[in-house]
Design an enzyme around this catalytic site. Structure first.
Site, PDB file in Angstrom:
ATOM      1  N   GLU A   1     -18.860   1.384 -28.745  1.00  0.00           N
ATOM      2  CA  GLU A   1     -19.873   0.553 -28.087  1.00  0.00           C
ATOM      3  C   GLU A   1     -19.368  -0.076 -26.790  1.00  0.00           C
ATOM      4  O   GLU A   1     -20.114  -0.733 -26.093  1.00  0.00           O
ATOM      5  CB  GLU A   1     -20.380  -0.527 -29.043  1.00  0.00           C
ATOM      6  CG  GLU A   1     -21.302   0.004 -30.120  1.00  0.00           C
ATOM      7  CD  GLU A   1     -22.426   0.882 -29.565  1.00  0.00           C
ATOM      8  OE1 GLU A   1     -23.237   0.358 -28.783  1.00  0.00           O
ATOM      9  OE2 GLU A   1     -22.482   2.064 -29.925  1.00  0.00           O
TER      10      GLU A   1
ATOM     11  N   ARG B   1     -12.295  18.056  -4.889  1.00  0.00           N
ATOM     12  CA  ARG B   1     -12.807  19.032  -3.913  1.00  0.00           C
ATOM     13  C   ARG B   1     -12.931  18.478  -2.492  1.00  0.00           C
ATOM     14  O   ARG B   1     -12.999  19.264  -1.544  1.00  0.00           O
ATOM     15  CB  ARG B   1     -14.135  19.652  -4.382  1.00  0.00           C
ATOM     16  CG  ARG B   1     -15.314  18.734  -4.359  1.00  0.00           C
ATOM     17  CD  ARG B   1     -16.594  19.439  -4.778  1.00  0.00           C
ATOM     18  NE  ARG B   1     -17.156  20.272  -3.719  1.00  0.00           N
ATOM     19  CZ  ARG B   1     -17.734  19.813  -2.624  1.00  0.00           C
ATOM     20  NH1 ARG B   1     -17.826  18.513  -2.404  1.00  0.00           N
ATOM     21  NH2 ARG B   1     -18.240  20.641  -1.721  1.00  0.00           N
TER      22      ARG B   1
ATOM     23  N   PRO C   1     -21.449   3.080 -19.228  1.00  0.00           N
ATOM     24  CA  PRO C   1     -22.872   3.065 -18.865  1.00  0.00           C
ATOM     25  C   PRO C   1     -23.250   1.813 -18.080  1.00  0.00           C
ATOM     26  O   PRO C   1     -24.300   1.786 -17.429  1.00  0.00           O
ATOM     27  CB  PRO C   1     -23.598   3.080 -20.223  1.00  0.00           C
ATOM     28  CG  PRO C   1     -22.584   3.546 -21.213  1.00  0.00           C
ATOM     29  CD  PRO C   1     -21.260   3.111 -20.689  1.00  0.00           C
TER      30      PRO C   1
ATOM     31  N   ASP D   1     -21.802  17.902   6.344  1.00  0.00           N
ATOM     32  CA  ASP D   1     -22.961  17.727   7.226  1.00  0.00           C
ATOM     33  C   ASP D   1     -24.265  17.789   6.446  1.00  0.00           C
ATOM     34  O   ASP D   1     -25.115  16.927   6.606  1.00  0.00           O
ATOM     35  CB  ASP D   1     -22.967  18.792   8.315  1.00  0.00           C
ATOM     36  CG  ASP D   1     -21.953  18.457   9.399  1.00  0.00           C
ATOM     37  OD1 ASP D   1     -21.682  19.327  10.231  1.00  0.00           O
ATOM     38  OD2 ASP D   1     -21.444  17.333   9.391  1.00  0.00           O
TER      39      ASP D   1
END
Ligand code: 9D3
Length: 238
Positions: A99, A137, A72, A152
């Site tokens: 944590e 991908r 995070p 694009d």
């Protein structure tokens, strides 16, 4: 990791995905990879030694890799980071748990710290899968030729226009008449305006950056439809 496009990419040898269990690199009899935080407080911290040995073993097996910690506290993931990571020969994705990870391990062994967005997960595994999916991908040959067109629309940074398919009337609702006209220039204009309207409504932050990129014809079209002033306002802030 074994469905659809990712599966096909693996089978075609365009990507290899391996999983390493950090617990296999723990040295105590309980295979502990976490411990209590110095200074006290809630939760557990990932121990540095098993992680370091695990990373080194992956590097020995597959050659040096770009080590990414999913956390995070990382920089926010986006399509630009996807392109950046897709250029690396080998990624080592570390899934954080608990944590967090001992800071000394991060300083010594981690090249890059990435968050996938401002919400709380229970661990880094799903974040790592998102990286694998989005990076795979864009690798050469994975999507075939539709890829360049997709790039694009992203470099343009407008949301896509709405799509319709058969039936022509669904739940009593017709599709926009222009789509049946066969006038492809008019259809392109309609889609462009719908894209801009949507982006204004849902992602004004994207349009603010796009202000300078419209062609003269697009600016005229936007002006004719009372959209240009709103975009200009987003860009200049007044
Ligand atoms: C309740 C625990 N949190 C205290 C405020 C800290 C915390 C620790 C570990 C919160 C989430 C996690 C697990 N998350 C990840 O490992 C993670 C993550 C995420 O939660 N959001 C967005 N991107 C990522 S990348 C890795």
């Amino acid at each position: 990791m074994n469905e659809s496009i990712i599966r096909r990419a693996k089978e075609a040898g365009q990507v290899q995905i391996n999983i390493t269990n950090i617990r296999d690199f723990a040295t105590d009899k309980h295979s502990m990879t976490d411990d209590r935080p110095f200074g006290g407080g809630e939760g557990m911290v990932m121990k540095p030694e098993p992680l370091k040995t695990a990373i080194e073993s992956v590097k020995v097996k597959n050659g040096s890799g770009h080590v990414v910690l999913l956390s995070p506290q990382g920089r926010q993931y986006n399509q630009k980071v996807v392109q950046e990571l897709s250029g690396k020969e080998h990624l080592i994705l570390i899934c954080g748990r608990y944590e967090g990870v001992d800071k000394r391990l991060i300083d010594v062994s981690v090249d890059d710290e990435i968050s996938i967005g401002d919400y709380i997960l229970t661990g880094g595994e799903l974040a790592a899968m998102i990286i694998v999916d989005s990076v795979t991908r864009v690798l050469p040959g994975v999507l075939g030729c539709s890829d360049s067109a997709e790039k694009d629309t992203f470099s343009r940074r407008l949301l896509k226009h709405p799509q319709y398919t058969r039936p022509r009337v669904f739940d009593g609702v017709e599709i926009p008449e222009i789509l049946l006209s066969g006038d492809h220039a008019k259809i392109e204009q309609y889609r462009f305006l719908e894209s801009v309207r949507r982006t204004l409504e849902r992602r004004p932050d994207l349009l603010a950056q796009e202000y300078g990129s419209f062609s003269k014809a697009e600016v005229n079209l936007l002006k004719k439809n009372q959209l240009f002033d709103q975009i200009k306002k987003l860009h200049t802030g007044r």
